[in-house]
Design a protein around this motif. Structure first.
Motif, PDB file in Angstrom:
ATOM      1  N   ASN A 463      35.170  12.495  44.484  1.00 37.14           N
ATOM      2  CA  ASN A 463      36.531  12.413  43.945  1.00 37.14           C
ATOM      3  C   ASN A 463      37.181  13.792  43.745  1.00 37.14           C
ATOM      4  N   HIS A 464      36.706  14.742  44.536  1.00 32.37           N
ATOM      5  CA  HIS A 464      37.217  16.108  44.407  1.00 32.37           C
ATOM      6  C   HIS A 464      37.267  16.789  45.768  1.00 32.37           C
ATOM      7  N   LEU A 465      38.047  17.833  45.831  1.00 29.98           N
ATOM      8  CA  LEU A 465      37.885  18.850  46.861  1.00 29.98           C
ATOM      9  C   LEU A 465      36.764  19.735  46.329  1.00 29.98           C
ATOM     10  N   ALA A 481      42.731  23.901  39.329  1.00 28.86           N
ATOM     11  CA  ALA A 481      44.070  23.658  39.859  1.00 28.86           C
ATOM     12  C   ALA A 481      43.960  22.858  41.149  1.00 28.86           C
ATOM     13  N   ALA A 482      44.476  21.630  41.122  1.00 28.63           N
ATOM     14  CA  ALA A 482      44.658  20.859  42.362  1.00 28.63           C
ATOM     15  C   ALA A 482      43.365  20.609  43.140  1.00 28.63           C
ATOM     16  N   SER A 483      42.254  20.443  42.431  1.00 21.60           N
ATOM     17  CA  SER A 483      41.014  20.157  43.154  1.00 21.60           C
ATOM     18  C   SER A 483      40.451  18.784  42.812  1.00 21.60           C
ATOM     19  N   ARG A 484      41.072  18.105  41.840  1.00 22.11           N
ATOM     20  CA  ARG A 484      40.607  16.766  41.489  1.00 22.11           C
ATOM     21  C   ARG A 484      41.646  15.751  41.935  1.00 22.11           C
ATOM     22  N   PHE A 485      41.155  14.649  42.539  1.00 25.67           N
ATOM     23  CA  PHE A 485      42.091  13.593  42.931  1.00 25.67           C
ATOM     24  C   PHE A 485      42.351  12.692  41.734  1.00 25.67           C
ATOM     25  N   ALA A 486      43.626  12.541  41.374  1.00 25.82           N
ATOM     26  CA  ALA A 486      43.953  11.681  40.241  1.00 25.82           C
ATOM     27  C   ALA A 486      43.689  10.226  40.595  1.00 25.82           C
ATOM     28  N   SER A 487      43.839   9.886  41.852  1.00 22.10           N
ATOM     29  CA  SER A 487      43.501   8.521  42.256  1.00 22.10           C
ATOM     30  C   SER A 487      42.682   8.600  43.534  1.00 22.10           C
ATOM     31  N   SER A 488      41.807   7.642  43.639  1.00 23.29           N
ATOM     32  CA  SER A 488      40.899   7.662  44.779  1.00 23.29           C
ATOM     33  C   SER A 488      40.972   6.316  45.487  1.00 23.29           C
ATOM     34  N   ALA A 518      23.185   0.196  57.057  1.00 23.37           N
ATOM     35  CA  ALA A 518      24.365   0.769  57.730  1.00 23.37           C
ATOM     36  C   ALA A 518      23.937   1.687  58.870  1.00 23.37           C
ATOM     37  N   LEU A 519      22.843   2.418  58.661  1.00 24.58           N
ATOM     38  CA  LEU A 519      22.382   3.366  59.683  1.00 24.58           C
ATOM     39  C   LEU A 519      21.741   2.666  60.874  1.00 24.58           C
ATOM     40  N   THR A 520      21.066   1.574  60.610  1.00 22.37           N
ATOM     41  CA  THR A 520      20.276   0.973  61.687  1.00 22.37           C
ATOM     42  C   THR A 520      21.042  -0.113  62.434  1.00 22.37           C
ATOM     43  N   ARG A 521      22.159  -0.545  61.906  1.00 26.45           N
ATOM     44  CA  ARG A 521      22.924  -1.539  62.669  1.00 26.45           C
ATOM     45  C   ARG A 521      23.546  -0.836  63.881  1.00 26.45           C
ATOM     46  N   THR A 522      23.726  -1.558  64.956  1.00 29.82           N
ATOM     47  CA  THR A 522      24.391  -0.976  66.124  1.00 29.82           C
ATOM     48  C   THR A 522      25.887  -1.158  65.941  1.00 29.82           C
ATOM     49  N   GLY A 523      26.616  -0.096  66.196  1.00 27.47           N
ATOM     50  CA  GLY A 523      28.066  -0.177  66.038  1.00 27.47           C
ATOM     51  C   GLY A 523      28.518   0.622  64.834  1.00 27.47           C
ATOM     52  N   PRO A 524      29.832   0.712  64.655  1.00 35.93           N
ATOM     53  CA  PRO A 524      30.353   1.571  63.599  1.00 35.93           C
ATOM     54  C   PRO A 524      30.089   1.034  62.199  1.00 35.93           C
ATOM     55  N   ALA A 525      29.863   1.957  61.290  1.00 36.04           N
ATOM     56  CA  ALA A 525      29.727   1.593  59.873  1.00 36.04           C
ATOM     57  C   ALA A 525      30.271   2.737  59.030  1.00 36.04           C
ATOM     58  N   ILE A 526      30.998   2.377  57.997  1.00 29.53           N
ATOM     59  CA  ILE A 526      31.534   3.380  57.072  1.00 29.53           C
ATOM     60  C   ILE A 526      30.833   3.173  55.727  1.00 29.53           C
ATOM     61  N   VAL A 527      30.269   4.248  55.201  1.00 27.82           N
ATOM     62  CA  VAL A 527      29.542   4.160  53.937  1.00 27.82           C
ATOM     63  C   VAL A 527      30.269   5.005  52.909  1.00 27.82           C
ATOM     64  N   ASN A 528      30.699   4.371  51.830  1.00 26.42           N
ATOM     65  CA  ASN A 528      31.232   5.151  50.713  1.00 26.42           C
ATOM     66  C   ASN A 528      30.076   5.443  49.765  1.00 26.42           C
ATOM     67  N   ALA A 529      29.779   6.731  49.585  1.00 25.86           N
ATOM     68  CA  ALA A 529      28.644   7.116  48.743  1.00 25.86           C
ATOM     69  C   ALA A 529      29.155   7.905  47.538  1.00 25.86           C
ATOM     70  N   PRO A 530      29.295   7.251  46.378  1.00 26.46           N
ATOM     71  CA  PRO A 530      29.731   7.995  45.197  1.00 26.46           C
ATOM     72  C   PRO A 530      28.651   9.001  44.799  1.00 26.46           C
ATOM     73  N   VAL A 531      29.046  10.255  44.641  1.00 29.24           N
ATOM     74  CA  VAL A 531      28.074  11.296  44.288  1.00 29.24           C
ATOM     75  C   VAL A 531      28.564  12.064  43.065  1.00 29.24           C
ATOM     76  N   ASP A 532      27.629  12.762  42.454  1.00 28.53           N
ATOM     77  CA  ASP A 532      27.892  13.522  41.235  1.00 28.53           C
ATOM     78  C   ASP A 532      28.970  14.581  41.493  1.00 28.53           C
ATOM     79  N   SER A 533      30.071  14.496  40.757  1.00 28.08           N
ATOM     80  CA  SER A 533      31.177  15.414  41.057  1.00 28.08           C
ATOM     81  C   SER A 533      30.948  16.802  40.466  1.00 28.08           C
ATOM     82  N   ALA A 534      29.952  16.940  39.588  1.00 26.75           N
ATOM     83  CA  ALA A 534      29.725  18.257  38.969  1.00 26.75           C
ATOM     84  C   ALA A 534      28.737  19.099  39.753  1.00 26.75           C
ATOM     85  N   ALA A 535      28.129  18.512  40.784  1.00 28.15           N
ATOM     86  CA  ALA A 535      27.083  19.252  41.512  1.00 28.15           C
ATOM     87  C   ALA A 535      27.693  20.428  42.277  1.00 28.15           C
TER      88      ALA A 535
END
Ligand SMILES: Cc1ncc(C[n+]2csc(CCOP(=O)(O)OP(=O)(O)O)c2C)c(N)n1
Ligand SMILES: [Mg+2]
Length: 563
Positions: A463-465, A481-488, A518-535
């Motif tokens: 949720n950040h740049l 300044a301007a590095s956090r997305f107010a909406s995602s 998602a990785l092993t299926r054949t064809g396109p897959a989009i994975v949204n992976a929420p990760v720690d924003s403070a890392a």
């Protein structure tokens, strides 16, 4: 024979062996599309010309062959500029062909007129404005020859609409433009280099994208093995050495491991091959490798001594130089130097989260590595996730990491993955993206859905740049300044809207299993992976700092020296 300029262009592209062109039509290149329509060349209709430029780059970067993109004049052409500049920075053979307003209207501010010759001058190896249809017989092969020979790079060709329709009479098709074999380079330099290597006690190889462009990774590895010379790599050189090769010390520079940068401090000889001493790799130039003599070999003579003076420099193809040097070197063990480097690695290792930590991008990268074949091609976008990919993914082979190194272009990853998949339909392609970057060419999800390619996109969603946020935390006293997305946005829902399979690891009861599925299926897959924003990506050389001034979460000493 009598052909139109458009027919000459498409014919010559066929003769160059071009099988796929990515682009978007418009008023000024319609004659080209009219001929392309009858051609055996497959056209990939993208949703933005930048996407077409990066699809072509994905093909070129994953194969080493030149690839082509098309755009119309004006906005179509300017939309290509970022992809062209990106290819220029990373030495990628891209041929960008744009339509232009008809000759009589040039210079009149005609509808969709823009000076492409002026705009592409500084960001291409060479650019052409085609004045007459018959000129194409020389220009197209010459464009390929230039793009592929010496230091590879992009070539732009601007063709007015009335040149595309103009008829030209000629007798013979020209030969295709091919890569010119590089000259052997001065053998005296190899002799001198061998003497320096013989006299050195702590030599190091510093290698980069030039080794991949010269296709000489096997020769480099065998030379390193023969004389036991350990190697560090730039971001662009990852894959030349398998990550677990006993002589490989990892990536140097801004986000390199502490022991890697430290090794450079202790070297007495640096053998710099196919590298350009980029600031992200070497930090403050004056303090880079202070105790080492430098041998610098690069295909581009302009790079020798540009940033760092060398004791011995040679403008030559790295493969030719290695062939001259290898027989002159002895078989050596260098046990003392290697033991010292092993101690450094033990004392200053790269600390990465465990592969069970799927809330951290590096954990995800280590986890997916266990479920992917060694020749999987990864593309990245630009940001923290890119640096974690470089640190954590165990690259094994050249051309398996496609990343925007020199320009650092957010939006590169998805279209580059499409290009790689088009060039390698038998392979799984994985795109590691960020929630900021993916939105810069998100529209290419439509292209992906249409093509149904075997691509998994993992969006490391903090949720950040993130890389911007990190710099603000560390160097701007936490003024965000301007590095956090107010909406995602809901990326999985968006992907489904494009007709793609998608998962959100944040909603999955078993994220690991969902990721594998998602990785092993054949064809396109989009994975949204929420990760720690403070890392944060550590270690890190502060911008403008010397490599020995690295900081990390343990020291967090902004002024301190390397521990
Ligand atoms: C086209 C472009 N605009 C701006 C930047 C500056 N920039 C570098 S990294 C970054 C943040 C990237 O965010 P994201 O894709 O979410 O990756 P993260 O760092 O969060 O992993 C920005 C804005 C850039 N590299 N490219
Ligand atoms: Mg982000």
């Amino acid at each position: 024979m009598k052909y139109s300029g458009a027919a000459i262009t498409i014919n010559l592209l066929e003769r160059q062996g071009i099988e796929i062109i990515a682009g978007i039509p418009g008023g000024s290149n319609l004659p080209l599309y009219d001929v392309l329509h009858q051609s055996r060349i497959r056209h990939i209709l993208t949703r933005h010309e930048q996407g077409a430029g990066f699809i072509a780059q994905g093909m070129a970067r994953s194969t080493g062959r030149a690839a082509v993109c098309f755009a119309t004049s004006g906005p179509g052409a300017t939309n290509l500029l970022t992809a062209i500049a990106d290819a220029h920075m990373d030495s990628i053979p891209l041929i960008a062909i744009t339509g232009q307003v008809p000759r009589p209207m040039i210079g009149t501010n005609a509808f969709q007129e823009v000076d492409m010759l002026g705009l592409t001058g500084p960001i291409t190896k060479r650019n052409f404005f085609v004045r007459q249809a018959r000129e194409l017989l020389e220009i197209i092969p010459e464009a390929f020859r230039v793009a592929l020979s010496g230091r590879p790079g992009p070539v732009a060709i601007d063709i007015p609409k009335d040149v595309q329709t103009e008829m030209a009479e000629f007798d013979l098709w020209p030969d295709p433009g091919v890569r010119q074999s590089p000259g052997p380079g001065d053998p005296g330099v190899a002799t001198k280099a061998a003497e320096m290597i013989r006299a050195a006690r702590r030599p190091l190889l510093y290698i980069g994208g030039g080794i991949i462009a010269a296709e000489c990774a096997p020769a480099l590895r065998s030379l390193a093995e023969k004389n036991s010379i350990p190697a560090v790599s730039t971001l662009m050189g990852l894959g030349v050495f398998p990550h677990d090769h006993p002589l490989f010390l990892g990536m140097l520079g801004m986000h390199g491991a502490r022991h890697t940068n430290r090794a450079m401090e202790e070297a007495d000889l640096l053998l710099a091959l196919g590298v350009r001493f980029d600031d992200r790799a070497i930090g403050r130039a004056g303090e880079f490798c202070r105790h080492a003599a430098i041998i610098h070999v690069d295909i581009d003579g302009a790079e020798i001594g540009k940033i760092k003076a060398s004791n011995l420099g040679l403008a030559a193809d790295a493969g030719c130089f290695l062939a001259q040097l290898e027989p002159l070197l002895d078989r050596l063990q260098r046990a003392g130097w290697r033991a010292r480097l092993a101690t450094l690695r033990e004392n200053h290792p790269l600390r990465l989260p465990a592969e069970t930590d799927l809330r951290h991008p590096a954990g995800i990268l280590r986890f997916i590595a266990n479920h992917l074949p060694a020749d999987t091609i990864l593309t990245t976008d630009v940001g923290q996730h890119q640096m974690w990919t470089a640190q954590a993914f165990p690259f094994q082979r050249p051309r398996t990491l496609l990343t925007s190194g020199g320009l650092g272009t957010m939006g590169f990853g998805l279209p580059a993955a499409i290009g790689a998949a088009l060039a390698h339909p038998e392979k799984k392609i994985v795109c590691i993206s960020g929630d900021g970057s993916i939105q810069m060419n998100l529209q290419e999800m439509a292209t992906l859905a249409e093509l149904d390619l075997d691509i998994t996109v993992i969006i490391m969603n903090n949720n950040h740049l993130g890389l911007v946020r990190q710099q603000q935390e560390l160097f701007y006293n936490g003024r965000y300044a301007a590095s956090r997305f107010a909406s995602s946005p809901d990326f999985a829902a968006i992907a489904r809207g494009y007709g793609l399979f998608a998962v959100n690891l944040g909603e999955s009861p078993h994220p690991g299993e969902s990721l594998v599925a998602a990785l092993t299926r054949t064809g396109p897959a989009i994975v949204n992976a929420p990760v720690d924003s403070a890392a944060n990506v550590f270690p890190m050389v502060p911008p403008g700092g010397a490599n020995h001034e690295m900081i990390d979460d343990v020291t967090l000493d902004l002024t301190g020296k390397m521990g």
